[in-house]
Scaffold this motif. Sequence first.
Motif, mmCIF file in Angstrom:
data_model
loop_
_atom_site.group_PDB
_atom_site.id
_atom_site.type_symbol
_atom_site.label_atom_id
_atom_site.label_comp_id
_atom_site.label_asym_id
_atom_site.label_seq_id
_atom_site.Cartn_x
_atom_site.Cartn_y
_atom_site.Cartn_z
ATOM 1 N N GLU A 65 0.820 -1.206 0.000
ATOM 2 C CA GLU A 65 0.000 0.000 0.000
ATOM 3 C C GLU A 65 0.856 1.258 0.000
ATOM 4 O OE1 GLU A 65 -2.841 0.011 3.132
ATOM 5 O OE2 GLU A 65 -3.801 -1.869 2.487
ATOM 6 N N ASP A 66 2.010 1.172 0.632
ATOM 7 C CA ASP A 66 2.928 2.307 0.643
ATOM 8 C C ASP A 66 4.357 1.766 0.604
ATOM 9 O OD1 ASP A 66 3.711 4.923 0.607
ATOM 10 O OD2 ASP A 66 2.752 5.486 2.504
ATOM 11 N N GLY A 67 5.285 2.638 0.229
ATOM 12 C CA GLY A 67 6.660 2.195 0.047
ATOM 13 C C GLY A 67 7.489 2.304 1.308
ATOM 14 N N ARG A 68 8.723 1.833 1.193
ATOM 15 C CA ARG A 68 9.674 1.839 2.310
ATOM 16 C C ARG A 68 10.287 3.217 2.505
ATOM 17 N NH1 ARG A 68 12.101 0.091 6.926
ATOM 18 N NH2 ARG A 68 14.336 -0.260 6.757
ATOM 19 N N GLU A 69 10.455 3.974 1.483
ATOM 20 C CA GLU A 69 11.018 5.315 1.367
ATOM 21 C C GLU A 69 12.548 5.294 1.300
ATOM 22 O OE1 GLU A 69 10.638 8.499 4.190
ATOM 23 O OE2 GLU A 69 11.011 7.195 5.920
ATOM 24 N N LEU A 70 13.075 6.449 0.971
ATOM 25 C CA LEU A 70 14.512 6.638 0.812
ATOM 26 C C LEU A 70 15.207 6.582 2.164
ATOM 27 C CD1 LEU A 70 16.693 7.443 -1.342
ATOM 28 C CD2 LEU A 70 16.227 9.821 -0.731
ATOM 29 N N ASN A 71 16.402 6.011 2.175
ATOM 30 C CA ASN A 71 17.226 5.989 3.393
ATOM 31 C C ASN A 71 17.272 7.391 4.005
ATOM 32 O OD1 ASN A 71 19.395 6.004 5.258
ATOM 33 N ND2 ASN A 71 20.443 4.388 4.146
ATOM 34 N N PRO A 72 16.935 7.544 5.286
ATOM 35 C CA PRO A 72 16.915 8.878 5.904
ATOM 36 C C PRO A 72 18.229 9.649 5.783
ATOM 37 C CG PRO A 72 15.814 7.306 7.330
ATOM 38 C CD PRO A 72 16.422 6.521 6.211
ATOM 39 N N LEU A 73 19.352 8.937 5.814
ATOM 40 C CA LEU A 73 20.640 9.629 5.690
ATOM 41 C C LEU A 73 20.796 10.306 4.333
ATOM 42 C CD1 LEU A 73 23.068 7.068 7.359
ATOM 43 C CD2 LEU A 73 22.182 9.184 8.338
ATOM 44 N N LEU A 74 20.047 9.830 3.343
ATOM 45 C CA LEU A 74 20.122 10.411 2.005
ATOM 46 C C LEU A 74 19.112 11.537 1.801
ATOM 47 C CD1 LEU A 74 20.543 7.148 -0.134
ATOM 48 C CD2 LEU A 74 22.280 8.500 1.057
ATOM 49 N N GLN A 75 18.279 11.774 2.802
ATOM 50 C CA GLN A 75 17.304 12.866 2.708
ATOM 51 C C GLN A 75 17.957 14.150 3.219
ATOM 52 O OE1 GLN A 75 13.281 11.879 4.075
ATOM 53 N NE2 GLN A 75 13.765 9.702 3.862
ATOM 54 N N HIS A 76 18.885 14.614 2.436
ATOM 55 C CA HIS A 76 19.697 15.784 2.786
ATOM 56 C C HIS A 76 20.121 16.432 1.485
ATOM 57 C CE1 HIS A 76 23.370 18.001 3.963
ATOM 58 N NE2 HIS A 76 22.819 18.097 5.145
ATOM 59 N N PHE A 77 20.205 17.769 1.468
ATOM 60 C CA PHE A 77 20.525 18.470 0.230
ATOM 61 C C PHE A 77 21.888 18.058 -0.318
ATOM 62 C CE2 PHE A 77 22.004 22.253 -2.174
ATOM 63 C CZ PHE A 77 21.028 22.221 -3.162
ATOM 64 N N GLY A 78 22.796 17.671 0.568
ATOM 65 C CA GLY A 78 24.097 17.213 0.100
ATOM 66 C C GLY A 78 23.981 16.006 -0.803
ATOM 67 N N MET A 79 22.993 15.131 -0.540
ATOM 68 C CA MET A 79 22.810 13.948 -1.365
ATOM 69 C C MET A 79 21.971 14.224 -2.605
ATOM 70 S SD MET A 79 24.406 11.231 -0.816
ATOM 71 C CE MET A 79 25.724 10.901 0.343
ATOM 72 N N VAL A 80 21.430 15.437 -2.713
ATOM 73 C CA VAL A 80 20.858 15.866 -3.980
ATOM 74 C C VAL A 80 21.986 16.165 -4.972
ATOM 75 C CG1 VAL A 80 19.470 17.650 -5.125
ATOM 76 C CG2 VAL A 80 18.793 16.799 -2.863
ATOM 77 N N LEU A 81 23.081 16.732 -4.456
ATOM 78 C CA LEU A 81 24.187 17.179 -5.307
ATOM 79 C C LEU A 81 25.319 16.163 -5.422
ATOM 80 C CD1 LEU A 81 24.522 20.863 -4.003
ATOM 81 C CD2 LEU A 81 23.248 20.057 -5.996
ATOM 82 N N HIS A 82 25.708 15.555 -4.311
ATOM 83 C CA HIS A 82 26.917 14.720 -4.260
ATOM 84 C C HIS A 82 26.958 13.638 -5.334
ATOM 85 C CE1 HIS A 82 30.035 12.054 -2.797
ATOM 86 N NE2 HIS A 82 29.154 11.140 -2.453
ATOM 87 N N PRO A 83 25.926 12.796 -5.491
ATOM 88 C CA PRO A 83 26.035 11.745 -6.517
ATOM 89 C C PRO A 83 26.132 12.305 -7.932
ATOM 90 C CG PRO A 83 24.302 11.229 -4.924
ATOM 91 C CD PRO A 83 24.690 12.657 -4.696
ATOM 92 N N VAL A 84 25.449 13.418 -8.210
ATOM 93 C CA VAL A 84 25.495 13.989 -9.555
ATOM 94 C C VAL A 84 26.924 14.406 -9.902
ATOM 95 C CG1 VAL A 84 24.638 15.822 -11.053
ATOM 96 C CG2 VAL A 84 23.114 14.788 -9.360
#
Length: 605
Positions: A143-162
């Motif tokens: 019915e609902d998902g597990r969601e993204l790892n909380p440690l990755l819910q940070h603006f740094g992880m919006v930019l870092h992998p790119v």
Amino acid sequence: MFFTLKLGQFLLFSALLNSLFGLLISFKAKDKKLLSGLNKLSLLLIFMACFVLVVSLVNGHYFVKFVSSHSNSHLPLIYKITALWGGQEGSILFWSFLLSLQLSICDMKTNLSYTIGFFTLSFFLLLANFISPAFSFLYPPPEDGRELNPLLQHFGMVLHPVFLYMGLTGTVLPFSLYIGKIFDPGQNINYRKWAVFNWAWLTAGIIIGGWWAYSELGWGGYWAWDPVENASFIPWLTLTAFLHISMMEDKFRVLRGFSLILISITFIMAMTGTFLVRSGVFISVHSFLQNPELGVSFLIFISVLVVIISYIFFANSDKLRKQFSLKFFSREFFIILGSVILISMWVGVFVGTIFPVIYESITGDKISFGKPFFNKIFAPLSLFLIIVMGFGQYLSWGDSRYKLKFFIAPFFLSFVVGAIAYFKFGFGIAIGLLSISFGVFVIFFEWIKDGVRMGRLFPLLAHLGFFIMSLGILFSQVLYKEGEFALLPEDEITFYEYKIKLLGLESVRGPNWEAIRANFEVSDNSRKFKISSEKRMYLTWDEPTTEAGIKWGILKDFYIVFVKVENNKVFVKIWDNPLTSFIWIGAFIMFVAGIGKFLKKTFFD
């Protein structure tokens, strides 16, 4: 809704077929426009597949296994989008997209360069289709998902992998272009501009990862010599050495064998690091889940690369050798010396990172080389490198003894700076500050004496950024202060020049988390401010996360972490981190310098 699943599978499989077709015809194709067009078609197909997966993440198509594992209805929109690279399968798809993007915008010029590009892209598309597919069907869907790892819910992880993936995937460009130049020396192939381009992205990606760790992990630091951190740093060292050694090939047509070895190691290390992170060999907050099939695939790919590179090297050994005379006090001498230092650093990081893996596979026992091991290697080598950079950046090609008098004023000023630092901070800071300031003064004196020349602007800016970053690392590593305290509400403690008062605890809620927030009032000699730190529990995760409280500053950061509540007391850790901002500022300057150099070579040279 199931249409999106089938569409994604179709697009990825079509991209694989297109890349394999490009690989087959690249050996003999005379029309380079056809090969370039196939690269652009791969880019379009992979981009559409990424778009389909993002649509599924945003709209909650939980019948897609990847979506059910990394997204849910409570996740903020920005993290639903960036969940594309937040898991194993999506990150390989995103990696393939960035690889195809760079292959599409680069003019390869030789068939061999296209062959290497299509071979690499085909490998990652094989992974994305069969070994680690992002479009796997899940029934019954939750019915609902597990969601993204909380440690990755940070603006740094919006930019870092790119940024990081741009740098790592792009190592195929200077590698393939340089190989192409060896077999077709008549072609005007500007492989160095692509090496600079990828170096800039890789530099920024590594430092943004450090900023994320500093902001999110709550341990007061930014670099722990974690194996996954090292996996991205290793190719940066050899790529930096290649950038400098290849200058000598452009100037004198020498050290071609050395250049080939460096760029080959860079590409292989980028692939090896990707293998170690994604196979689960490294256990880290940065790494992905274990996937033996993925690990075997990477081992085969890397082994094929090693065999091909070895054949190219030995089959063309006559082309790669050329005698030349080396003057002691010359730019080329200091370039070679600096590159030897970088390679020594690479050996230290590589052995410290890989040897524990080999040792465990043989004996079954775990060992690790920690921060003291790496610091003992890097502290003296970094100091030596900075001194070499200070001298080498102003010298001319050939005998430059006539320029010795230029260094008198920079050395005198840096000696004054070092003497002041010795009496204020001690010998360690003094010797480091003397070396760094010498390099900075050399740059400024060159600009005063010769003016700001466009041909020299961006390399010197990159050096200046490195010196600024080194200054931040020096002070933050040597002069930081830390302490641990337990407080009751309204208690006040003294931490060096700070007075810290616990105002109390409160419960707060976010879109997908609940938290206990500890609020503090902090004052020092010149200011007073409020700051808070949190313990968060995310809705679908069992482990709490820590949100550090950071008062950012140019000269120092105040850093506080709420650890736990026990017997009505709030336990906290506190750091005073000097000049940490210089690390981010220096890295930004290095990135701008690298991109500036790339644009100059693309549009003005």
